[in-house]
Design a protein around this motif. Sequence first.
Motif, PDB file in Angstrom:
ATOM      1  N   ASP A  77      -7.570  -1.124  -4.455  1.00 13.24           N
ATOM      2  CA  ASP A  77      -7.221  -1.087  -5.872  1.00 13.24           C
ATOM      3  C   ASP A  77      -6.887  -2.474  -6.418  1.00 13.24           C
ATOM      4  OD1 ASP A  77      -5.428   1.944  -5.247  1.00 13.24           O
ATOM      5  OD2 ASP A  77      -7.383   1.752  -6.221  1.00 13.24           O
ATOM      6  N   ALA A  94       0.843  -1.191   0.000  1.00 18.81           N
ATOM      7  CA  ALA A  94       0.000   0.000   0.000  1.00 18.81           C
ATOM      8  C   ALA A  94       0.881   1.246   0.000  1.00 18.81           C
ATOM      9  CB  ALA A  94      -0.922  -0.004   1.206  1.00 18.81           C
ATOM     10  N   GLY A  95       0.502   2.210  -0.819  1.00 20.69           N
ATOM     11  CA  GLY A  95       1.295   3.413  -0.969  1.00 20.69           C
ATOM     12  C   GLY A  95       2.287   3.357  -2.110  1.00 20.69           C
ATOM     13  N   ARG A 136      -4.488   9.971  -8.333  1.00 20.35           N
ATOM     14  CA  ARG A 136      -3.511   8.917  -8.047  1.00 20.35           C
ATOM     15  C   ARG A 136      -3.051   8.194  -9.316  1.00 20.35           C
ATOM     16  NH1 ARG A 136      -5.056   4.585  -5.201  1.00 20.35           N
ATOM     17  NH2 ARG A 136      -7.248   4.698  -5.844  1.00 20.35           N
ATOM     18  N   LYS A 154      -3.863   1.556  -2.993  1.00 20.83           N
ATOM     19  CA  LYS A 154      -4.580   1.166  -1.787  1.00 20.83           C
ATOM     20  C   LYS A 154      -4.988  -0.302  -1.923  1.00 20.83           C
ATOM     21  CE  LYS A 154      -6.679   5.774  -1.582  1.00 20.83           C
ATOM     22  NZ  LYS A 154      -7.967   6.518  -1.561  1.00 20.83           N
ATOM     23  N   ASN A 164      -0.276   5.312  -8.734  1.00 21.54           N
ATOM     24  CA  ASN A 164       0.487   5.757  -7.566  1.00 21.54           C
ATOM     25  C   ASN A 164      -0.391   5.704  -6.329  1.00 21.54           C
ATOM     26  OD1 ASN A 164       2.702   6.360  -9.272  1.00 21.54           O
ATOM     27  ND2 ASN A 164       1.881   8.408  -9.670  1.00 21.54           N
ATOM     28  N   HIS A 165       0.249   5.710  -5.184  1.00 22.28           N
ATOM     29  CA  HIS A 165      -0.457   5.710  -3.905  1.00 22.28           C
ATOM     30  C   HIS A 165      -1.513   4.610  -3.871  1.00 22.28           C
ATOM     31  CE1 HIS A 165       1.587   9.461  -3.107  1.00 22.28           C
ATOM     32  NE2 HIS A 165       1.077   9.995  -4.205  1.00 22.28           N
ATOM     33  N   SER A 172       3.630   2.017  -6.131  1.00 23.54           N
ATOM     34  CA  SER A 172       3.248   2.358  -7.501  1.00 23.54           C
ATOM     35  C   SER A 172       3.459   1.171  -8.426  1.00 23.54           C
ATOM     36  CB  SER A 172       4.091   3.533  -8.011  1.00 23.54           C
ATOM     37  OG  SER A 172       3.887   4.688  -7.238  1.00 23.54           O
TER      38      SER A 172
END
Length: 126
Positions: free
Chosen positions: A90, A14-15, A67, A87, A84-85, A17
Amino acid sequence: QVQLVESGGGLVQAGGSLRLSCAASGGTFSWYTMGWFRQAPGKEREFVSLIRWNGGATIFADSVKGRFTISKDSAKDTVFLQMNHLKPEDAAVYYCAASRRTLVGRHYLPDEYDYWGQGTQVTVSS
């Protein structure tokens, strides 16, 4: 015959890319709409983003705005989804799709797309 081949999926924290690629072949894509969808287990396929091959206009789902970015390399007939970023929500199988139409107002409907890739798995660990 149009073919779409996705790549770039994988496991990320998480966080983190990932960048997905969709290589298109077998057609002339100048007027196509290229989309990304995703499908998590037990859920319906949902729209993520699109880019119009002519002009490069983009649309994003609210859940990924700010994101994710989408881009294309016309010389290589390839579309990219930079995520990006990331979660945990996703996580899904991500599909590339192509429509021969401009798709004004119906771009989020899977049935509006004529061609699909095989999908690439994105896993996000918390």
